[in-house]
Design an enzyme around this catalytic site. Structure first.
Site, mmCIF file in Angstrom:
data_model
loop_
_atom_site.group_PDB
_atom_site.id
_atom_site.type_symbol
_atom_site.label_atom_id
_atom_site.label_comp_id
_atom_site.label_asym_id
_atom_site.label_seq_id
_atom_site.Cartn_x
_atom_site.Cartn_y
_atom_site.Cartn_z
ATOM 1 N N LYS A 202 36.025 39.454 31.435
ATOM 2 C CA LYS A 202 34.818 40.280 31.430
ATOM 3 C C LYS A 202 34.375 40.634 30.002
ATOM 4 O O LYS A 202 35.109 40.421 29.044
ATOM 5 C CB LYS A 202 35.058 41.533 32.280
ATOM 6 C CG LYS A 202 35.364 41.213 33.765
ATOM 7 C CD LYS A 202 34.142 40.757 34.529
ATOM 8 C CE LYS A 202 34.338 40.029 35.834
ATOM 9 N NZ LYS A 202 35.130 40.592 36.868
HETATM 10 C C1 LIG Z 1 35.556 40.682 38.380
HETATM 11 C C2 LIG Z 1 34.764 41.247 39.505
HETATM 12 C C3 LIG Z 1 35.252 42.277 40.326
HETATM 13 C C4 LIG Z 1 36.674 42.722 40.305
HETATM 14 O O1 LIG Z 1 37.088 43.222 39.089
HETATM 15 P P1 LIG Z 1 38.636 43.573 38.906
HETATM 16 O O2 LIG Z 1 38.629 44.436 37.670
HETATM 17 O O3 LIG Z 1 39.356 42.284 38.711
HETATM 18 O O4 LIG Z 1 39.074 44.320 40.099
HETATM 19 C C5 LIG Z 1 34.413 42.858 41.250
HETATM 20 N N1 LIG Z 1 33.151 42.415 41.410
HETATM 21 C C6 LIG Z 1 32.648 41.410 40.676
HETATM 22 C C7 LIG Z 1 31.235 40.994 40.893
HETATM 23 C C8 LIG Z 1 33.453 40.778 39.719
HETATM 24 O O5 LIG Z 1 32.975 39.734 39.032
#
Ligand SMILES: *Cc1c(COP(=O)(O)O)cnc(C)c1O
Length: 403
Positions: A202
């Protein structure tokens, strides 16, 4: 790092050969010496789990996006789950969300025992379509869960208008949305609970981690639920002079962030502006290179938003190509360019398909776009050479397989 200068003078990159020598990873984390030093300092500090650095990270994150409050957790999924549970959403309730998302957005609705109600997306942004939300509201609907897909804010004014009309809460999946702005305001600055992700790929990473923003009174309840349901500040119970006494008010979860993660997050937060400048520069170069090719459809940004550009989602125009998306990806891999697909729509996954009986074309816009989209490498560590390599490979594949 290359900074600033956007569209007007987007430089033409020197043409690159169609195949680079080494494989270009899709989204490696941007970890520098500052992050490494911060982790080592934390490990030496004798406080390695939730503590002072986590509280500082919450304060600085809230200040960065202008949020009324922030609660650091161990994932975005934890943030979404905690938000729904704090709202008291459970069996018999419905939550409306998008099929074009990561499974976590929908899994959390199942976790609380509610029913996910999927509605189709808008053809330009691929975000949930507010008009379809209005049509899907029933007496059992409790919340709307929009996802700011690829970092492009969903149409919050229209979504909140539907929510107000029916007394619903909006819970935002902001996993892609740091730092994204809707009508001038950062995502997370409003009163809706919004969950951010700090997963390894991210825009801001703590390896694993998340942040729930929202109103302080809501977050106070979410904080209790996110740490075993223990009375407030129980994490301090091993501190000098702190009481060992606590009470369990609810059967809560184990979702707290550690100070090791928060130490990384604080470094990453300070680099966000530079990260974002580089992302925007790469996006401008990609779009300038692809816009004229009839087989390629670059992503859009509506005038009222500033996307976080978490993903560069390129759509193929099947009528202009002799190959489909899957083969296009194979051809890019053969040219040493890493890609991904965001996302396999939720209703195609066996659990959801079978439980709710969805046909593939139940959400035709999500499905049609899924079949022709791919995500190109987009991160602040891309060099100008890397960007030129991606452009050369994409154009080469498009030209080679033009219909
Ligand atoms: C990455 C992601 C999540 C989950 O994030 P985590 O921190 O891994 O729990 C939720 N929604 C979307 C759209 C994502 O891309």
């Amino acid at each position: 790092m290359t900074g600033g200068g956007l569209p007007a003078g987007v430089p033409m990159l020197a043409p690159a050969p169609a195949r680079r020598r080494t494989f270009l990873t899709f989204a490696p984390p941007q970890i520098g010496q500052a992050e490494i030093d911060a982790v080592v300092d934390t490990l030496k500090s004798a406080w390695i789990t939730t503590g002072p650095k986590t509280r500082t990270f919450e304060r600085e994150f809230a200040a960065f996006v202008g949020a009324p409050g922030a609660l650091a957790l161990n994932s975005c999924t934890a943030g979404l789950h905690t938000a729904l549970a704090t709202l008291g959403i459970g069996p018999g309730d419905e939550v409306i969300t998008t099929p074009l998302t990561f499974c976590a957005s929908v899994n959390v609705i199942e976790h609380v025992g509610a029913r996910p109600v999927l509605v189709d997306v808008e053809p330009d942004t691929l975000n949930i379509d507010p008009r379809q939300i209005a049509a899907a509201v029933t007496p059992r609907t409790r919340a709307i869960l929009p996802v700011h897909y690829a970092g492009h804010p969903a149409d919050l004014d229209a979504i909140e208008a539907v929510a107000r009309a029916h007394g619903l809460t909006v819970v935002e999946d902001a996993a892609h949305a740091i730092p994204a702005r809707y009508k001038g305001r950062f995502i997370g600055a409003g009163t809706n609970p919004a969950a951010f992700s700090f997963y390894a790929t991210k825009n801001l990473t703590t390896a694993e981690g998340g942040m729930l923003t929202g109103e302080p009174a809501f977050l106070d309840r979410a904080r209790v639920l996110s740490l075993h349901g223990m009375s407030r500040d129980a994490w301090k119970r091993y501190d000098q002079g702190a009481s060992w006494r606590y009470e369990v008010l609810l059967p809560g979860f184990k979702y707290n962030m550690t100070d090791i993660q928060a130490a990384i997050g604080l470094c990453q937060l300070r680099r966000q502006d530079a990260f974002q400048r580089r992302r925007r520069h790469v996006v401008a170069q990609y779009t300038a290179a692809f816009a004229a090719d009839e087989a390629l459809e670059p992503p859009v940004a509506r005038p009222e938003v500033e996307p976080a550009w978490h993903l560069y989602v390129l759509r193929l125009r099947p009528e202009a190509l002799r190959i489909g998306r899957d083969r296009f990806i194979e051809e890019l891999t053969a040219r040493n360019i890493g890609t991904s697909v965001h996302f396999i729509p939720v209703h195609l996954h066996p659990y959801y398909r079978d439980k709710y009986g969805y046909a593939p074309d139940a959400f035709p816009i999500a499905h049609d776009n899924y079949r022709r989209l791919l995500s190109l490498p987009l991160h602040p560590g891309l060099s100008d050479r890397d960007v030129a390599d991606v452009i050369a490979a994409v154009l080469d594949v498009a030209r080679t397989y033009r219909r």
